[in-house]
Design an enzyme around this catalytic site. Structure first.
Site, PDB file in Angstrom:
ATOM      1  N   TYR A 138       4.136  13.097 -27.826  1.00 34.63           N
ATOM      2  CA  TYR A 138       4.571  12.766 -26.459  1.00 34.63           C
ATOM      3  C   TYR A 138       5.639  11.671 -26.498  1.00 34.63           C
ATOM      4  O   TYR A 138       6.591  11.689 -25.712  1.00 34.63           O
ATOM      5  CB  TYR A 138       3.374  12.331 -25.600  1.00 34.63           C
ATOM      6  CG  TYR A 138       3.794  11.830 -24.231  1.00 34.63           C
ATOM      7  CD1 TYR A 138       4.506  12.649 -23.357  1.00 34.63           C
ATOM      8  CD2 TYR A 138       3.514  10.533 -23.813  1.00 34.63           C
ATOM      9  CE1 TYR A 138       4.921  12.193 -22.109  1.00 34.63           C
ATOM     10  CE2 TYR A 138       3.916  10.062 -22.576  1.00 34.63           C
ATOM     11  CZ  TYR A 138       4.619  10.899 -21.724  1.00 34.63           C
ATOM     12  OH  TYR A 138       5.041  10.433 -20.503  1.00 34.63           O
ATOM     13  N   ARG A 145      14.074  12.749 -24.472  1.00 33.23           N
ATOM     14  CA  ARG A 145      14.476  12.864 -23.066  1.00 33.23           C
ATOM     15  C   ARG A 145      15.418  11.716 -22.700  1.00 33.23           C
ATOM     16  O   ARG A 145      16.437  11.922 -22.047  1.00 33.23           O
ATOM     17  CB  ARG A 145      13.223  12.882 -22.173  1.00 33.23           C
ATOM     18  CG  ARG A 145      13.521  12.882 -20.685  1.00 33.23           C
ATOM     19  CD  ARG A 145      12.275  13.155 -19.828  1.00 33.23           C
ATOM     20  NE  ARG A 145      11.143  12.259 -20.074  1.00 33.23           N
ATOM     21  CZ  ARG A 145       9.965  12.347 -19.453  1.00 33.23           C
ATOM     22  NH1 ARG A 145       9.761  13.304 -18.541  1.00 33.23           N
ATOM     23  NH2 ARG A 145       8.987  11.508 -19.729  1.00 33.23           N
ATOM     24  N   GLU A 310      -5.356  15.245 -15.030  1.00 29.43           N
ATOM     25  CA  GLU A 310      -4.073  14.903 -14.393  1.00 29.43           C
ATOM     26  C   GLU A 310      -3.857  15.910 -13.261  1.00 29.43           C
ATOM     27  O   GLU A 310      -4.160  17.090 -13.411  1.00 29.43           O
ATOM     28  CB  GLU A 310      -2.946  14.984 -15.422  1.00 29.43           C
ATOM     29  CG  GLU A 310      -1.584  14.612 -14.852  1.00 29.43           C
ATOM     30  CD  GLU A 310      -0.491  14.500 -15.928  1.00 29.43           C
ATOM     31  OE1 GLU A 310      -0.720  13.784 -16.930  1.00 29.43           O
ATOM     32  OE2 GLU A 310       0.552  15.132 -15.765  1.00 29.43           O
TER      33      GLU A 310
HETATM   34  C1  3EB Z   1       1.417   8.767 -16.467  1.00 27.87           C
HETATM   35  O1  3EB Z   1       1.269   8.463 -15.284  1.00 27.87           O
HETATM   36  C2  3EB Z   1       0.741  10.032 -16.919  1.00 27.87           C
HETATM   37  O2  3EB Z   1       6.338  12.093 -19.135  1.00 27.87           O
HETATM   38  O3  3EB Z   1       7.162  13.340 -17.558  1.00 27.87           O
HETATM   39  C3  3EB Z   1       2.727  11.976 -15.729  1.00 27.87           C
HETATM   40  C4  3EB Z   1       3.833  12.602 -15.170  1.00 27.87           C
HETATM   41  C5  3EB Z   1       2.764  11.585 -17.051  1.00 27.87           C
HETATM   42  C6  3EB Z   1       4.992  12.829 -15.927  1.00 27.87           C
HETATM   43  C7  3EB Z   1       6.253  12.647 -18.032  1.00 27.87           C
HETATM   44  C8  3EB Z   1       3.922  11.825 -17.810  1.00 27.87           C
HETATM   45  C9  3EB Z   1       5.020  12.433 -17.253  1.00 27.87           C
HETATM   46  O4  3EB Z   1       2.060   8.080 -17.280  1.00 27.87           O
HETATM   47  C10 3EB Z   1       1.604  10.934 -17.705  1.00 27.87           C
END
Ligand code: 3EB
Length: 319
Positions: A138, A145, A310
């Site tokens: 990740y 990105r 999530e």
């Molecule tokens: C967070 O709140 C949980 O990397 O695009 C949520 C939404 C999360 C988008 C992303 C990651 C992403 O950090 C993870």
């Protein structure tokens, strides 16, 4: 508001079969490797996340005439105002390379075609929590990105798209789909959370996404989890994580209503997609979502090891 994209979304049960008509379909996401017999001009994002109860397609439509095409490896369909694109890449040279290439092609496509404002991006990659070359995948994704955003001189904070990033099944390709607009998008942050693009260094390269976005009369809520400030809360307690996640979504809807001139968003008119890390947690999670009318469940790994659930959502304002 002058903007009237007429964007519509629908979660269609597989049992209902393929949409009867494709003329007005901007694009579709399928889940769990489900096959869909769509005409080749419709972009299909094949998302490899197992469906936990009903399997379904996510269908995006507009009321405007559409045109289809391909830009690099991005398959797209567009109206005068909106573009839906999809790209799927295998990781021949690693995740960083694939992610950076995918994002570069997305930015080139939306810039070139004249839909530079990204409203929402869905990201799916296998083995999201696995560490390779000393960095969790990740975090490799976040680094790549950012590199693509920098290369295209895009903002890394503030004006960034709503997003989600989930783990798909092992060996599935990196799969990204997105909605882009000719007109500006309004980002929304969560007053209960530190913006992801301002997370402290301990979480690795900063994730460039906003907590939600408003496009016309549509609210896109990013993947939302049991995070308060920047920390995971209720580790090991899936029921409490689900409640905290819903409190975060409630806060985002409040913030969207404060910012937006689009009318009123409300929790009970949103459609929800829930990502469940452990399928066995489904009954506990479901029991916290009894007030939500439309909820679909997928099995997916989540981008922090300690997150068990999530939730993302999308909804239209009512006047
Ligand atoms: C967070 O709140 C949980 O990397 O695009 C949520 C939404 C999360 C988008 C992303 C990651 C992403 O950090 C993870």
């Amino acid at each position: 508001m002058a903007f009237e994209a007429g964007l519509q979304f629908e979660y269609v049960s597989l049992a209902a079969g393929a949409p009867a008509q494709w003329d007005d379909v901007l694009g579709v996401a399928t889940f769990d490797g489900a096959q869909l017999h769509a005409p080749p001009e419709v972009p299909i994002a094949s998302v490899h996340t197992p469906a936990l109860d009903a399997n379904f397609h996510e269908v995006w439509r507009t009321r405007q005439p559409l045109e289809s095409g391909r830009y690099a490896r991005v398959q797209f369909r567009r109206s005068a105002e909106l573009l839906l694109g999809s790209i799927s890449l295998t990781e021949a040279s690693g995740l960083h390379t694939a992610t950076e290439a995918a994002y570069r092609e997305i930015f080139a496509a939306v810039n070139e075609l004249g839909y530079p404002h990204l409203a929402r991006i869905w990201n799916y990659l296998p083995q999201i929590n696995v560490e390779t070359q000393g960095l969790e995948r990740y975090r490799q994704f976040n680094s790549a990105r950012r590199d693509a955003l920098i290369a295209y001189r895009r903002d890394l904070t503030g004006n960034v798209p709503a997003a989600c990033a989930l783990g798909s099944v092992t060996d599935s390709p990196l799969t990204i789909y997105f909605l882009a607009s000719r007109q500006a998008v309004t980002p929304v942050e969560n007053p209960r959370q530190v913006s992801a693009y301002e997370y402290p260094e301990q979480y690795g390269p900063k994730p460039a996404f906003s907590r939600a976005s408003i496009l016309g009369d549509i609210l896109f809520i990013s993947g939302t989890a049991s995070i308060v400030g920047h920390e995971t809360v209720h580790a090991g307690d899936v029921t409490a994580q689900t409640r905290e996640t819903l409190a975060n979504i409630d806060a985002l809807v409040g913030e969207a209503n404060r910012i937006s001139g689009a009318g009123r968003f409300s929790l009970d008119t949103l459609a929800y997609k829930v990502y469940v890390r452990h399928a066995t947690d489904l009954p506990l999670i479901r029991s916290q979502l009894h007030n939500q009318a439309q909820v679909l469940y997928l099995q997916a790994d989540i981008c922090r090891q300690d997150l068990l659930v999530e939730i993302e959502a999308v909804g239209r304002a009512t006047r």
